[in-house]
Design a protein around this motif. Structure first.
Motif, short mmCIF file in Angstrom:
data_model
loop_
_atom_site.label_atom_id
_atom_site.label_comp_id
_atom_site.label_asym_id
_atom_site.label_seq_id
_atom_site.Cartn_x
_atom_site.Cartn_y
_atom_site.Cartn_z
N ASN A 1 -109.73 8.92 -35.55
CA ASN A 1 -110.09 7.71 -34.81
C ASN A 1 -111.59 7.49 -34.78
O ASN A 1 -112.06 6.35 -34.80
CB ASN A 1 -109.51 7.77 -33.40
N LEU A 2 -112.37 8.58 -34.73
CA LEU A 2 -113.82 8.45 -34.77
C LEU A 2 -114.27 7.85 -36.10
O LEU A 2 -115.10 6.93 -36.13
CB LEU A 2 -114.49 9.81 -34.56
N ARG A 3 -113.72 8.36 -37.21
CA ARG A 3 -114.06 7.81 -38.51
C ARG A 3 -113.63 6.34 -38.61
O ARG A 3 -114.38 5.50 -39.13
CB ARG A 3 -113.42 8.64 -39.63
N ALA A 4 -112.47 6.02 -38.09
CA ALA A 4 -112.01 4.63 -38.10
C ALA A 4 -112.94 3.74 -37.27
O ALA A 4 -113.27 2.62 -37.68
CB ALA A 4 -110.58 4.54 -37.58
N ASP A 5 -113.38 4.24 -36.14
CA ASP A 5 -114.32 3.48 -35.30
C ASP A 5 -115.62 3.22 -36.05
O ASP A 5 -116.18 2.12 -35.97
CB ASP A 5 -114.62 4.26 -34.01
N GLN A 6 -116.12 4.21 -36.76
CA GLN A 6 -117.36 4.05 -37.51
C GLN A 6 -117.22 3.02 -38.62
O GLN A 6 -118.10 2.18 -38.82
CB GLN A 6 -117.79 5.40 -38.09
N LEU A 7 -116.10 3.05 -39.33
CA LEU A 7 -115.87 2.08 -40.40
C LEU A 7 -115.72 0.67 -39.83
O LEU A 7 -116.21 -0.29 -40.42
CB LEU A 7 -114.62 2.47 -41.20
N THR A 8 -115.04 0.55 -38.71
CA THR A 8 -114.90 -0.76 -38.06
C THR A 8 -116.26 -1.30 -37.66
O THR A 8 -116.57 -2.49 -37.85
CB THR A 8 -113.98 -0.66 -36.83
N ALA A 9 -117.10 -0.44 -37.10
CA ALA A 9 -118.44 -0.86 -36.68
C ALA A 9 -119.28 -1.27 -37.88
O ALA A 9 -120.03 -2.26 -37.82
CB ALA A 9 -119.12 0.27 -35.91
N LEU A 10 -119.16 -0.54 -38.99
CA LEU A 10 -119.91 -0.89 -40.19
C LEU A 10 -119.41 -2.20 -40.78
O LEU A 10 -120.19 -2.99 -41.32
CB LEU A 10 -119.83 0.23 -41.22
N HIS A 11 -118.12 -2.43 -40.67
CA HIS A 11 -117.55 -3.72 -41.10
C HIS A 11 -118.22 -4.87 -40.34
O HIS A 11 -118.54 -5.90 -40.93
CB HIS A 11 -116.05 -3.71 -40.85
N ARG A 12 -118.42 -4.69 -39.06
CA ARG A 12 -119.01 -5.74 -38.22
C ARG A 12 -120.53 -5.87 -38.42
O ARG A 12 -121.08 -6.94 -38.26
CB ARG A 12 -118.69 -5.45 -36.75
N ASP A 13 -121.17 -4.75 -38.78
CA ASP A 13 -122.63 -4.76 -38.92
C ASP A 13 -123.01 -3.91 -40.13
O ASP A 13 -123.49 -2.77 -39.99
CB ASP A 13 -123.27 -4.20 -37.64
N PRO A 14 -122.80 -4.43 -41.35
CA PRO A 14 -123.01 -3.63 -42.57
C PRO A 14 -124.44 -3.17 -42.80
O PRO A 14 -124.67 -2.23 -43.56
CB PRO A 14 -122.54 -4.56 -43.69
N GLY A 15 -125.40 -3.81 -42.16
CA GLY A 15 -126.78 -3.41 -42.35
C GLY A 15 -127.27 -2.35 -41.38
O GLY A 15 -128.43 -1.92 -41.47
#
Length: 293
Positions: free
Chosen positions: A230-244
């Motif tokens: 879930n931590l890895r999924a949270d990180q990917l979701t956050a990067l999806h929202r803010d790729p920079g």
């Protein structure tokens, strides 16, 4: 206006489950991505796995400018009616001469349809991020990988892999987990470009896929527990929202090749750009006739 066919490799139940989890089936995700890359294109979605699906023979497939085959949880080595129908569809796609592209199970279906082999991965799974994909000598100059870095990461989630490419296929990229990460297959008059990873997916969709497979990921030893997944999924979701966001790129150990949508879609964009050179003259003539009619 270009006319594309997207073939769902998911079964009806898998499509419904993915819609509940991610909001779209794999084919609907593919269609949305293609519409963003190629605005104004016409897209037909079909589901060859279904017993009641309309059958597309080579002559019908010849009227499309390209065929795209999605990923799914199917195991291409299983001798089931759903798999047999999809392999038959892929053979028709080759026979039509219409250029085709596929990712994950889409690549595996093309491999088997052309005479190659697919197996369960000895190391169980590659999930979330496929690391350090590197072009082979043939891949470095291949138009599918134009613009790729010397080594890159990509969105991926699969437990099966290509064991042996068909005769005459070209291995274009590999990594330390899966030997066949990208390939070109020419068979029965048709050409297929494919990758084991997912250039069509948003990082948020990969995050959803990880959450759906928590137990499998822990069983495969890729995570110690559900919290890790879930931590890895949270990180990917956050990067999806803010790729920079640099902190997220650092935590995930990725660069722009994965974080930025345009670069993540490199192979799909390259395939679309090269369609004129991949399409047989007779197919181009047929397409012009259809437009006039």
């Amino acid at each position: 206006m270009q006319n594309f066919l997207v073939a769902e490799s998911e079964t009806r139940e898998e499509r419904d489950e993915r819609r509940r989890a991610a909001g779209k089936s794999a084919g609907e995700t593919y269609a949305a991505t293609l519409e963003q890359i190629q605005p104004g294109c016409s897209i037909t979605i079909v589901a060859p796995a279904d017993a009641d699906a309309v059958e597309y023979d080579a002559s019908h497939l010849r009227t499309f400018d390209a065929v795209f085959v999605t990923g799914s949880p199917i195991h291409v080595y299983d001798d089931t009616p759903e798999v047999r129908r999809q392999i038959a569809f892929m053979r028709s796609a080759f026979a039509s001469g219409t250029p085709s592209f596929g990712s994950c199970a889409g690549l595996q279906l093309a491999v088997v349809a052309a005479g190659g082999k697919v197996r369960e991965m000895p190391e169980r799974m590659e999930a979330g991020i496929a690391r350090r994909i590197t072009a082979t000598e043939a891949g470095r100059d291949h138009p599918l990988l134009k613009g790729r870095a010397a080594s890159w990461d990509a969105a991926a989630i699969h437990g099966d892999e290509v064991e042996a490419l068909p005769e005459g296929a070209i291995l274009l990229a590999s990594n330390g987990v899966t030997r066949v990460q990208a390939a070109e297959i020419r068979h029965d008059g048709g050409v297929f470009w494919g990758v084991q990873y997912h250039p069509e997916l948003a990082l948020g969709e990969i995050a959803v896929a990880l959450r759906r497979q928590v137990d499998s990921l822990v069983a495969a030893g890729l995570a110690d527990n559900a919290d890790d997944v879930n931590l890895r999924a949270d990180q990917l979701t956050a990067l999806h929202r803010d790729p920079g966001r640099r902190s997220l790129r650092w935590m995930l150990g990725v660069d722009a090749q994965l974080a930025e949508e345009k670069l993540r879609r490199t192979e799909l964009s390259n395939f679309l750009a090269n369609l004129p050179s991949l399409t047989p003259t007779e197919n181009r003539s047929q397409s012009r006739v259809d437009e006039v009619v």
